[in-house]
Design a protein around this motif. Structure first.
Motif, PDB file in Angstrom:
ATOM      1  N   ASP A 129       0.999  -1.004  -0.013  1.00 27.59           N
ATOM      2  CA  ASP A 129      -0.068  -0.279   0.241  1.00 27.59           C
ATOM      3  C   ASP A 129       0.971   0.936  -0.259  1.00 27.59           C
ATOM      4  O   ASP A 129       1.372   1.672   1.096  1.00 27.59           O
ATOM      5  CB  ASP A 129      -1.060   0.458   1.942  1.00 27.59           C
ATOM      6  N   ALA A 130       1.524   1.661  -0.879  1.00 26.00           N
ATOM      7  CA  ALA A 130       2.313   2.740  -1.626  1.00 26.00           C
ATOM      8  C   ALA A 130       1.727   3.628  -2.399  1.00 26.00           C
ATOM      9  O   ALA A 130       1.390   2.966  -3.198  1.00 26.00           O
ATOM     10  CB  ALA A 130       4.038   2.396  -1.662  1.00 26.00           C
ATOM     11  N   ASN A 131       1.949   5.038  -2.610  1.00 29.60           N
ATOM     12  CA  ASN A 131       1.436   5.990  -3.759  1.00 29.60           C
ATOM     13  C   ASN A 131      -0.316   5.636  -3.436  1.00 29.60           C
ATOM     14  O   ASN A 131       0.001   5.747  -4.950  1.00 29.60           O
ATOM     15  CB  ASN A 131       2.646   5.846  -4.493  1.00 29.60           C
ATOM     16  N   ALA A 132      -0.670   5.234  -2.577  1.00 27.79           N
ATOM     17  CA  ALA A 132      -2.238   5.524  -3.145  1.00 27.79           C
ATOM     18  C   ALA A 132      -3.788   6.168  -3.838  1.00 27.79           C
ATOM     19  O   ALA A 132      -3.694   6.126  -4.728  1.00 27.79           O
ATOM     20  CB  ALA A 132      -2.980   5.004  -2.019  1.00 27.79           C
ATOM     21  N   GLN A 133      -2.419   7.670  -3.321  1.00 33.10           N
ATOM     22  CA  GLN A 133      -3.083   8.870  -3.758  1.00 33.10           C
ATOM     23  C   GLN A 133      -2.333   9.272  -5.037  1.00 33.10           C
ATOM     24  O   GLN A 133      -3.348  10.109  -5.525  1.00 33.10           O
ATOM     25  CB  GLN A 133      -3.415   9.668  -2.669  1.00 33.10           C
ATOM     26  N   ASP A 134      -2.087   9.069  -6.099  1.00 29.78           N
ATOM     27  CA  ASP A 134      -1.524   9.048  -7.508  1.00 29.78           C
ATOM     28  C   ASP A 134      -2.930   9.345  -7.948  1.00 29.78           C
ATOM     29  O   ASP A 134      -3.061   8.332  -8.520  1.00 29.78           O
ATOM     30  CB  ASP A 134      -0.576   7.610  -8.266  1.00 29.78           C
ATOM     31  N   PRO A 135      -2.964  10.549  -8.699  1.00 29.31           N
ATOM     32  CA  PRO A 135      -3.831  11.211  -9.164  1.00 29.31           C
ATOM     33  C   PRO A 135      -4.167   9.701 -10.289  1.00 29.31           C
ATOM     34  O   PRO A 135      -5.096  10.305 -11.228  1.00 29.31           O
ATOM     35  CB  PRO A 135      -3.655  12.160  -9.587  1.00 29.31           C
TER      36      PRO A 135
END
Length: 479
Positions: free
Chosen positions: A299-305
């Motif tokens: 669970d990494a960079n989860a909010q990348d547009p």
């Protein structure tokens, strides 16, 4: 009495909260293709049989096919880049074949021409995107992103890199323009729809053996030169691309790994590249870059547009091999020559410019052009990226970044009117999580389709080094 009722209410609320927390899957699980597929199947009530991933956990893995036991590593390679030659005793392969650290790799398969185009409806492209002007594309009706490497920039498009747009100042004091996140990907997107999908993976043992290279003729050039530039341990990453989206931040909409030139970003110029330092030996200031691979279990960079979620996996080995031509000698590349290989939008453009090749160590006679490989335990995932090597003799770039240089024909010869230059082959090796749980960074509407794999290169070698490379190749040496 009131106090007792209040305590009961608090306890009940805690139980309800715990129950809710217990049933909501973690975002990382939903972004993992394997977990996402299972979640979708659970919601649908049953799982389609053709979505079952090949089993990688069996302890009795089969031995790789056609392995060559007497492979030697190219001379002068760094320990973290060693790439044994895979030329079998009874099979002549151009330039020594695929190089990597696996001591038991098989002979090179032949290039596959039947590239896959998925049948799923792609995510709706950006409505402002221009029509595809690339004459090599087979599908002129597809809408293209202004940063599509296959297409020249449209001066009428409001997101064109040449349009000043919203400006700020970069670290060099120049105006900057930031590419807007694609409207097709938002922070609220369901990870299950991001891709890739379980059907985008294949057990490498189910891929048919093929040869990758044309046989070398009497007048061919058999030598190789390996540029030693490391594996990006310094963490040089950005989502820019100065070749296809100059002057734009996040012009690629996906993260790149860089080796070589330390200054490369969206604002690089011939002058800035020539003045910078490098991770390569022998003064090679060239820039080599490709989209990163990610572990989708994390669970990494989860909010990348742009939907590029997961933890970046750094390549365990990077081999940058310059090779000869099957039918002729090679001439020097011009300095500042710009090259791209593959199509970052092949999932929607079609296969005309796709050049993805996926395989595993120990199975390099089995190449998949359209699926991620599921490798047996102990085997690493390989990305093989061959660059065009038939130069028009005049230009260092072109409007669509393709027409100034092309690929040899099936017999290995360059088309009439072009000259053979050293062909760059990138070989990237990764240790990935078991199962269908990794993906290459991509434009959001491409849904992480493996056919979109691609890479970029700009030649900033000193002239003397380039002449040495040409000499090595034409004399049949391994340098």
């Amino acid at each position: 009495m009131a106090a007792a009722m209040s305590a009961l209410a608090v306890a009940a609320g805690s139980l309800v909260s715990a129950a809710v927390i217990g049933v909501v899957p973690a975002r990382a699980d939903l972004c993992d293709p394997a977990q996402a597929s299972q979640e979708n199947a659970r919601r649908q009530g049953d799982r389609a049989p053709d979505q079952q991933a090949p089993d990688q956990q069996a302890p009795d893995q089969q031995a790789p096919d056609q392995q060559a036991p007497d492979q030697q590593a190219p001379d002068q390679q760094a320990p973290d880049q060693q790439a044994p030659d895979q030329q079998a005793p009874d099979q002549q392969v151009q330039g020594g074949g695929i190089g990597l650290r696996d001591p038991a790799q098989s002979p090179d398969p032949e290039e596959s021409t039947g590239l896959f185009r998925r049948n799923r409806s792609p995510r709706t492209p950006t409505p402002e995107a221009p029509q595809n002007p690339d004459q090599n594309s087979q599908d002129p009706q597809n809408s293209q992103d202004p940063q599509d490497p296959q297409n020249p920039q449209d001066p009428q498009n409001p997101q064109d890199p040449q349009d000043p747009g919203d400006q700020s100042s970069d670290r060099r004091g120049r105006p900057t323009r930031t590419a807007s996140p694609s409207p097709t990907a938002t922070q609220d997107d369901d990870c299950r729809n991001l891709g890739p999908f379980v059907e985008d993976f294949v057990d490498i043992r189910q891929v048919q053996p093929l040869r990758l290279d044309a046989g070398i003729g009497r007048n061919g050039s058999r030598g190789t030169f390996v540029a030693q530039c490391g594996t990006n341990r310094n963490g040089h990453n950005n989502p820019d691309n100065f070749i296809v989206a100059p002057g734009v931040s996040n012009g690629a909409h996906h993260l790149h790994d860089y080796v070589g030139n330390l200054s490369t970003d969206g604002f690089s110029t011939d002058e800035s590249l020539a003045a910078a330092d490098t991770t390569c030996r022998a003064g090679d200031k060239s820039t080599y870059f490709w989209p990163v691979l990610r572990d989708r279990k994390v669970d990494a960079n989860a909010q990348d547009p742009d939907g590029n979620v997961g933890q970046v996996i750094r390549a365990r080995a990077v081999t940058l091999q310059f090779r000869g031509n099957a039918t002729s000698r090679v001439v020097a590349m011009p300095r500042f020559l710009r090259l791209i290989t593959g199509d970052a939008k092949a999932g929607t453009n079609g296969a005309a410019n796709a050049r993805a090749r996926w395989t595993c160590t120990g199975f390099t006679n089995r190449i998949s052009p359209d699926k991620y490989p599921l490798c047996p335990r102990g085997s690493q995932v390989l990305r093989i990226l061959d660059f065009p090597s038939c130069w028009d003799g005049q230009n260092t770039d072109s409007a669509n970044h393709r027409t100034h240089v092309g690929f040899p024909g099936q017999n290995g010869a360059c088309p009439q009117g072009t000259r053979a230059i050293p062909q760059l082959r990138m070989i990237l090796a990764y240790t990935v999580p078991q199962g269908p749980s990794f993906a290459v960074d991509a434009f959001p509407e491409q849904k992480h389709n493996p056919v979109t794999d691609h890479a970029d290169f700009a030649n900033v070698m000193p002239d003397r080094l380039m002449q040495f490379v040409v000499s090595c190749i034409n004399r049949g040496r391994r340098c």
